[in-house]
Design a protein around this motif. Sequence first.
Motif, PDB file in Angstrom:
ATOM      1  N   SER A  33     -16.835 -43.998  27.692  1.00 27.83           N
ATOM      2  CA  SER A  33     -15.611 -43.982  28.490  1.00 27.83           C
ATOM      3  C   SER A  33     -15.466 -45.336  29.179  1.00 27.83           C
ATOM      4  O   SER A  33     -16.452 -46.088  29.295  1.00 27.83           O
ATOM      5  CB  SER A  33     -15.687 -42.880  29.553  1.00 27.83           C
ATOM      6  N   PRO A  34     -14.270 -45.688  29.646  1.00 22.74           N
ATOM      7  CA  PRO A  34     -14.085 -46.992  30.297  1.00 22.74           C
ATOM      8  C   PRO A  34     -15.052 -47.259  31.442  1.00 22.74           C
ATOM      9  O   PRO A  34     -15.614 -48.355  31.546  1.00 22.74           O
ATOM     10  CB  PRO A  34     -12.640 -46.906  30.796  1.00 22.74           C
ATOM     11  N   TRP A  35     -15.271 -46.258  32.304  1.00 26.04           N
ATOM     12  CA  TRP A  35     -16.180 -46.465  33.425  1.00 26.04           C
ATOM     13  C   TRP A  35     -17.605 -46.684  32.938  1.00 26.04           C
ATOM     14  O   TRP A  35     -18.353 -47.499  33.497  1.00 26.04           O
ATOM     15  CB  TRP A  35     -16.126 -45.277  34.397  1.00 26.04           C
ATOM     16  N   ASP A  36     -18.004 -45.966  31.880  1.00 25.27           N
ATOM     17  CA  ASP A  36     -19.368 -46.153  31.360  1.00 25.27           C
ATOM     18  C   ASP A  36     -19.517 -47.487  30.627  1.00 25.27           C
ATOM     19  O   ASP A  36     -20.600 -48.066  30.603  1.00 25.27           O
ATOM     20  CB  ASP A  36     -19.749 -44.995  30.444  1.00 25.27           C
ATOM     21  N   VAL A  37     -18.436 -47.973  30.010  1.00 20.30           N
ATOM     22  CA  VAL A  37     -18.448 -49.327  29.440  1.00 20.30           C
ATOM     23  C   VAL A  37     -18.687 -50.335  30.573  1.00 20.30           C
ATOM     24  O   VAL A  37     -19.475 -51.280  30.438  1.00 20.30           O
ATOM     25  CB  VAL A  37     -17.110 -49.646  28.725  1.00 20.30           C
ATOM     26  N   PHE A  38     -18.004 -50.115  31.682  1.00 18.77           N
ATOM     27  CA  PHE A  38     -18.142 -50.957  32.873  1.00 18.77           C
ATOM     28  C   PHE A  38     -19.582 -50.916  33.391  1.00 18.77           C
ATOM     29  O   PHE A  38     -20.206 -51.954  33.659  1.00 18.77           O
ATOM     30  CB  PHE A  38     -17.171 -50.474  33.937  1.00 18.77           C
ATOM     31  N   HIS A  39     -20.137 -49.683  33.493  1.00 13.39           N
ATOM     32  CA  HIS A  39     -21.509 -49.528  33.979  1.00 13.39           C
ATOM     33  C   HIS A  39     -22.503 -50.197  33.037  1.00 13.39           C
ATOM     34  O   HIS A  39     -23.447 -50.863  33.476  1.00 13.39           O
ATOM     35  CB  HIS A  39     -21.850 -48.037  34.108  1.00 13.39           C
ATOM     36  N   GLN A  40     -22.287 -50.022  31.733  1.00 14.18           N
ATOM     37  CA  GLN A  40     -23.194 -50.611  30.747  1.00 14.18           C
ATOM     38  C   GLN A  40     -23.139 -52.135  30.796  1.00 14.18           C
ATOM     39  O   GLN A  40     -24.166 -52.812  30.693  1.00 14.18           O
ATOM     40  CB  GLN A  40     -22.842 -50.128  29.342  1.00 14.18           C
ATOM     41  N   GLY A  41     -21.920 -52.662  30.951  1.00 19.96           N
ATOM     42  CA  GLY A  41     -21.764 -54.117  31.019  1.00 19.96           C
ATOM     43  C   GLY A  41     -22.523 -54.719  32.193  1.00 19.96           C
ATOM     44  O   GLY A  41     -23.230 -55.724  32.051  1.00 19.96           O
ATOM     45  N   ILE A  42     -22.403 -54.078  33.363  1.00 17.03           N
ATOM     46  CA  ILE A  42     -23.129 -54.556  34.551  1.00 17.03           C
ATOM     47  C   ILE A  42     -24.627 -54.399  34.346  1.00 17.03           C
ATOM     48  O   ILE A  42     -25.423 -55.265  34.730  1.00 17.03           O
ATOM     49  CB  ILE A  42     -22.670 -53.786  35.808  1.00 17.03           C
ATOM     50  N   SER A  43     -25.022 -53.282  33.718  1.00 15.72           N
ATOM     51  CA  SER A  43     -26.438 -53.033  33.436  1.00 15.72           C
ATOM     52  C   SER A  43     -27.021 -54.146  32.562  1.00 15.72           C
ATOM     53  O   SER A  43     -28.135 -54.620  32.794  1.00 15.72           O
ATOM     54  CB  SER A  43     -26.599 -51.674  32.751  1.00 15.72           C
ATOM     55  N   ASN A  44     -26.241 -54.561  31.559  1.00 18.22           N
ATOM     56  CA  ASN A  44     -26.694 -55.622  30.658  1.00 18.22           C
ATOM     57  C   ASN A  44     -26.940 -56.931  31.392  1.00 18.22           C
ATOM     58  O   ASN A  44     -27.839 -57.699  31.036  1.00 18.22           O
ATOM     59  CB  ASN A  44     -25.661 -55.856  29.546  1.00 18.22           C
ATOM     60  N   GLN A  52     -28.372 -46.299  37.813  1.00 19.08           N
ATOM     61  CA  GLN A  52     -28.413 -47.054  39.067  1.00 19.08           C
ATOM     62  C   GLN A  52     -27.099 -47.778  39.313  1.00 19.08           C
ATOM     63  O   GLN A  52     -26.592 -47.803  40.441  1.00 19.08           O
ATOM     64  CB  GLN A  52     -29.574 -48.058  39.023  1.00 19.08           C
ATOM     65  N   VAL A  53     -26.555 -48.348  38.237  1.00 24.92           N
ATOM     66  CA  VAL A  53     -25.265 -49.037  38.368  1.00 24.92           C
ATOM     67  C   VAL A  53     -24.172 -48.049  38.762  1.00 24.92           C
ATOM     68  O   VAL A  53     -23.330 -48.348  39.609  1.00 24.92           O
ATOM     69  CB  VAL A  53     -24.889 -49.733  37.039  1.00 24.92           C
ATOM     70  N   SER A  54     -24.189 -46.858  38.160  1.00 20.65           N
ATOM     71  CA  SER A  54     -23.179 -45.844  38.460  1.00 20.65           C
ATOM     72  C   SER A  54     -23.198 -45.480  39.940  1.00 20.65           C
ATOM     73  O   SER A  54     -22.137 -45.356  40.575  1.00 20.65           O
ATOM     74  CB  SER A  54     -23.421 -44.592  37.610  1.00 20.65           C
TER      75      SER A  54
END
Length: 217
Positions: A33-44, A52-54
């Motif tokens: 989902s868009p928010w999880d793409v956002f979370h994954q990007g920050i995680s990377n 943790q990012v969420s």
Amino acid sequence: MQKIIKVVCRLLLGFMFCAFSTVLALKSNLGLSPWDVFHQGISNKTGLTIGQVSILVGIIVVGITVLLKLEIGLGTIANMIIIGFFTDIIINTGIIQTSTNLFTGVLMLIGSLFCMAIGSYLYIGCELGCGPRDGLMVALVKITGKSVVLIRSCIEISVLVIGWLLGGTVGLGTLITVFGVGSCVQLVFKIFKFDVGKVNHKNIKDGFLFFNKCVNS
């Protein structure tokens, strides 16, 4: 007491629908989902886990909604804890299997959008505070006077683009979510004749006073 039971049951049912939405999207196998793409990007970029990012993003978004003068209530805190708990339970039971083809994946994703919309309607209607991301939507709807579909879509597109630029994974399901979630939320709100702009959330103090009054009445 009966009123408390009714409110708590509605709140928990709303969280349950949101949890099913998350699992359906995950098991659709069509992309984050868009928010999880956002979370994954920050995680990377940071080395933090997506979980943790969420949590950190949720705290930041809550801070923004406070600045936008939206009340933070008991439901806001419960949202950040209980939905995750329900999500883990649903995943661990294995009642939702991973999709193995495009057709079932799309159906699961559409089901996910409607589950999220129904869940949002149920728990926001309790007026005990929105979850971080829904709270941002409600605050912007009230400030701008624009439609739910426009505001929700703009938020989803914004976090998607940022997440993608940071290296988050985008798939077909991501695009369906971006362009479908706002419409699904607005449709469900319309069916139930629910005007999110007129919701008056109780802050944490008022929430405790509300429950105390119900117990003593």
